[in-house]
Motif scaffolding. Structure first.
Motif, PDB file in Angstrom:
ATOM      1  N   HIS A   1      -4.215   2.526   9.341  1.00  0.00           N
ATOM      2  CA  HIS A   1      -3.921   3.594   8.385  1.00  0.00           C
ATOM      3  C   HIS A   1      -3.658   3.015   6.997  1.00  0.00           C
ATOM      4  N   SER A   2      -2.867   1.938   6.979  1.00  0.00           N
ATOM      5  CA  SER A   2      -2.554   1.283   5.712  1.00  0.00           C
ATOM      6  C   SER A   2      -3.818   0.734   5.070  1.00  0.00           C
TER       7      SER A   2
ATOM      8  N   GLU B   1      -5.792   3.575   3.288  1.00  0.00           N
ATOM      9  CA  GLU B   1      -5.179   4.000   2.036  1.00  0.00           C
ATOM     10  C   GLU B   1      -5.276   2.907   0.973  1.00  0.00           C
TER      11      GLU B   1
ATOM     12  N   HIS C   1      -2.914  10.754   1.503  1.00  0.00           N
ATOM     13  CA  HIS C   1      -1.938  10.880   2.590  1.00  0.00           C
ATOM     14  C   HIS C   1      -1.103  12.164   2.480  1.00  0.00           C
TER      15      HIS C   1
ATOM     16  N   TYR D   1      -3.090  -6.193   6.626  1.00  0.00           N
ATOM     17  CA  TYR D   1      -2.620  -4.810   6.659  1.00  0.00           C
ATOM     18  C   TYR D   1      -1.628  -4.614   7.796  1.00  0.00           C
ATOM     19  N   GLU D   2      -0.717  -3.685   7.596  1.00  0.00           N
ATOM     20  CA  GLU D   2       0.237  -3.376   8.661  1.00  0.00           C
ATOM     21  C   GLU D   2      -0.464  -2.703   9.833  1.00  0.00           C
TER      22      GLU D   2
ATOM     23  N   ARG E   1       1.524   8.959   9.474  1.00  0.00           N
ATOM     24  CA  ARG E   1       0.834   8.049  10.391  1.00  0.00           C
ATOM     25  C   ARG E   1       0.940   8.552  11.826  1.00  0.00           C
TER      26      ARG E   1
ATOM     27  N   PRO F   1       3.632  -2.314   2.695  1.00  0.00           N
ATOM     28  CA  PRO F   1       3.637  -1.221   3.667  1.00  0.00           C
ATOM     29  C   PRO F   1       3.647   0.134   2.964  1.00  0.00           C
ATOM     30  N   LEU F   2       3.112   1.147   3.643  1.00  0.00           N
ATOM     31  CA  LEU F   2       3.075   2.482   3.055  1.00  0.00           C
ATOM     32  C   LEU F   2       4.467   3.005   2.746  1.00  0.00           C
TER      33      LEU F   2
END
Length: 431
Positions: free
Chosen positions: A87-88, A91, A106, A83-84, A111, A4-5
């Protein structure tokens, strides 16, 4: 799932909790993904304008974002539970391809404003589609209203009331969908504000070039307050669903008319065969299923709006509850716009049964004409009304539906539909 970011070295991730947190988010983000990529490109340009990203890095980032968009369209890249969220995924892809440049993308955004701007762009797209569908429905209605009018019973309280016409019926729905197209346009003007650069709702300690991202993404103005950008989430989505629901309210009443008019008891309308289905047990049946589901479509959009409204019992600032608004929004818009897309062809091809409609016009339906004629000749209307009521059964003697419609000269009535004015209003939507 990729890291996760927000992952930190001292945080242990529980898979079941992550699954609950992510839910259907990554799948729903497919709908917004291309808009998220477009906003990321504008953000990269804005960062380059203030020197946070180098010129060469900006070129590389934009090149990779273009490639990601193309891979997503072609199916070479699939947004899935690796991916979560979307957005994730953006990136992760940029970091994989470009290393530190990808890790810089970012900077200055959250987010929170990332989903706000992607959703806002998507909402504008939905409203453009809504306007297109409403205009197409209005165009068909105006064209059919301009055809030689056929007498049609007019009803109040589902009881035969006065003589109406197919021209009046179509003109009524034409004006309704012109207004619905106008509401879509006005709603789009209301939400046409760029939230990118408001970050998590409190701004950042960078002089972000928000004017550039506003112009680049085609917004009419900047949404200035970061706090209001968060307050508008859900509120703007509800406005779009309300605009769609407004059109579906008219569609529901149109579908109700057709549901009645296609029964054997009325027998006023024949639908194209593609808009009916057969019974699984009764060989004699053809059912107007499409009409019935068009009639029911308002419920799906209203339910989506209500679900979002219930989520908004929140304080200011971002709350994770709002994640659940995406599914409601997507399904409400998809269902509502899908229903409206079917209507122009249906209205263009439905056929009136002129003999059945004429046979349903009974003598008493001329009583209002009689009362108004007497009132125009000087008899007080209430006296004329009582006299016409006493002789209602014979009010049609010597009269035809065409006579009644020809005498109906009030603006908008049978002999003065003012279709040119309605068409002018529709054309004004292009201005």
């Amino acid at each position: 799932m990729t890291q996760p970011l927000w992952q930190k070295s001292d945080i242990k991730i529980d898979a079941k909790i992550m699954q609950f947190l992510a839910g259907d988010d990554v799948l729903l983000d497919r709908e917004f993904f291309l808009h998220d990529i477009a906003a990321s490109q504008a953000h990269v340009e804005g960062l380059a304008n203030i020197g946070v990203v180098g010129a060469d890095e900006a070129i590389a980032l934009k090149r990779e974002l273009d490639a990601l968009a193309e891979d997503f369209r072609s199916g070479a890249f699939v947004l899935d539970d690796r991916y979560e969220d979307g957005h994730s995924a953006i990136e992760a892809r940029l970091t994989e391809r470009l290393g530190d440049a990808g890790r810089r993308v970012h900077t200055g955004r959250s987010r929170n404003d990332q989903i706000l701007v992607a959703t806002r762009l998507w909402l504008k797209e939905q409203l453009a589609t809504l306007q297109t569908h409403c205009r197409a429905i209005a165009e068909v209605c105006l064209a059919r209203a301009a055809q030689p009018a056929l007498p049609l019973p007019g009803y109040t309280h589902l009881q035969r009331a006065v003589v109406s016409s197919t021209g009046m019926w179509f003109a009524g729905f034409a004006e309704g969908f012109i207004d619905n197209a106008l509401r879509a346009r006005q709603t789009c003007a209301w939400i046409d504000a760029n939230p990118l650069g408001t970050a998590a709702g409190y701004g950042v300690n960078l002089k972000l070039d928000r004017e550039h991202t506003t112009r680049t993404l085609g917004f009419a103005r900047m949404q200035i307050s970061p706090i209001y950008a968060q307050l508008s989430r859900g509120k703007f989505e509800m406005a779009v669903l309300e605009a769609i629901a407004s059109a579906l309210l008219d569609l529901r009443r149109l579908a109700w008319d057709l549901s009645l008019f296609t029964t054997a008891e009325f027998n006023f309308v024949q639908l194209p065969s593609e808009y009916t289905t057969g019974s699984s047990i009764m060989p004699n049946k053809r059912n107007p299923d499409v009409i019935e589901l068009l009639r029911a479509s308002y419920a799906s959009v209203a339910a989506a709006r209500t679900e979002i409204e219930q989520l908004l019992s929140l304080p200011s600032g971002y709350q994770r509850d709002l994640q659940f608004s995406k599914g409601s929004l997507f399904h409400g818009c998809r269902h509502g716009l899908g229903a409206l897309a079917l209507v122009p062809d249906l209205l263009a091809r439905m056929q009136w049964n002129a003999p059945a409609m004429r046979a349903a016009i009974e003598p008493a339906m001329y009583a209002t004409d009689v009362a108004i004629e007497q009132a125009a000749a000087g008899v007080p209307f209430r006296d004329a009304y009582r006299a016409a009521a006493e002789t209602a059964g014979s009010a049609g003697e010597g009269r035809t539906p065409e006579d009644s419609l020809a005498a109906r000269t009030s603006p908008g009535a049978g002999n003065d539909l003012r279709l040119d004015e309605l068409r002018s209003r529709l054309e004004q939507l292009d201005v």
